[in-house]
Scaffold this motif. Structure first.
Motif, PDB file in Angstrom:
ATOM      1  N   LEU A  75      -7.389  -6.211   2.820  1.00  0.00           N
ATOM      2  CA  LEU A  75      -6.657  -7.377   2.316  1.00  0.00           C
ATOM      3  C   LEU A  75      -5.596  -7.026   1.271  1.00  0.00           C
ATOM      4  O   LEU A  75      -4.491  -7.575   1.320  1.00  0.00           O
ATOM      5  CB  LEU A  75      -7.639  -8.406   1.767  1.00  0.00           C
ATOM      6  N   CYS A 102     -11.998  -6.211   6.852  1.00  0.00           N
ATOM      7  CA  CYS A 102     -10.938  -7.166   6.522  1.00  0.00           C
ATOM      8  C   CYS A 102     -10.766  -7.257   5.004  1.00  0.00           C
ATOM      9  O   CYS A 102      -9.644  -7.232   4.499  1.00  0.00           O
ATOM     10  CB  CYS A 102     -11.274  -8.521   7.120  1.00  0.00           C
ATOM     11  N   GLY A 143      -6.584 -11.361   9.241  1.00  0.00           N
ATOM     12  CA  GLY A 143      -7.135 -10.042   8.925  1.00  0.00           C
ATOM     13  C   GLY A 143      -8.144  -9.577   9.964  1.00  0.00           C
ATOM     14  O   GLY A 143      -8.135  -8.412  10.380  1.00  0.00           O
TER      15      GLY A 143
END
Length: 185
Positions: A66, A62, A113
């Protein structure tokens, strides 16, 4: 029973993902990131060392992905929605309220995410490019995954294709000096 076609290159991996995923580019990027940290057997997780600190694999993925989703207009709209939802919890202290709103926005961004990564991993599993299992202590409650963390395993043939070195250029008679003779005697 029909056999699945053999994947012979990165283009073949992507073609399989196009059939299995609504977001094949994102899923391919997740696959590349997992391959980057996988061991020789293709296994990654449940923890990844980030700056010497163990981080859950899904959290690491994640955080790596990002920057793809950082768009100022979307983040501002999310901040406005979160501020509106938290208006009853705000104290009137601008600094403390801003920190509270920012923490809530970051929490929501991380949740989205993680969901995106999980969806991409499900697409990769459905495509037959990897498998997943869980490691850790299994706790006895209604959430069977509680206390266990994901481990992703890339199929050996796929891992070999993703880690394949670039082909070497042949050195022919004219390839030794690509600019030619600049200072001919």
């Amino acid at each position: 029973m029909e056999r699945a076609p053999e994947i012979t290159g990165v283009g073949g991996i992507y073609a399989v993902l196009v059939e299995a995923s609504n977001r094949p580019r994102y899923a391919f990027l997740v696959l590349q990131l997992v391959a980057e940290i996988a061991d020789g057997r293709g296994q990654a997780g449940p923890f990844v060392a980030q700056g010497g600190v163990p981080v859950l694999l899904r959290e690491w993925l994640c955080s790596q992905l990002l920057p793809m989703s950082e768009q100022p207009a979307r983040r501002a709209a999310m901040r406005a929605r979160v501020a509106a939802a938290l208006k009853d919890e705000l104290t009137g202290d601008a600094v403390r309220d801003a920190a509270h709103i920012e923490a809530a926005v970051e929490e929501q961004v991380q949740a989205v995410g993680r969901a995106n990564v999980s969806r991409a991993i499900s697409d990769l599993v459905r495509a037959g490019l990897m498998s997943r299992h869980y490691a850790g202590y299994a706790t006895n409650h209604k959430n069977r995954g509680g206390g266990r963390h994901a481990v992703y395993v890339i199929k050996p043939a796929v891992l070999a294709l993703l880690r394949k070195p670039a082909p070497l250029r042949r050195q022919g008679p004219g390839a030794a000096n690509p600019q030619g003779e600049l200072f001919a005697a």
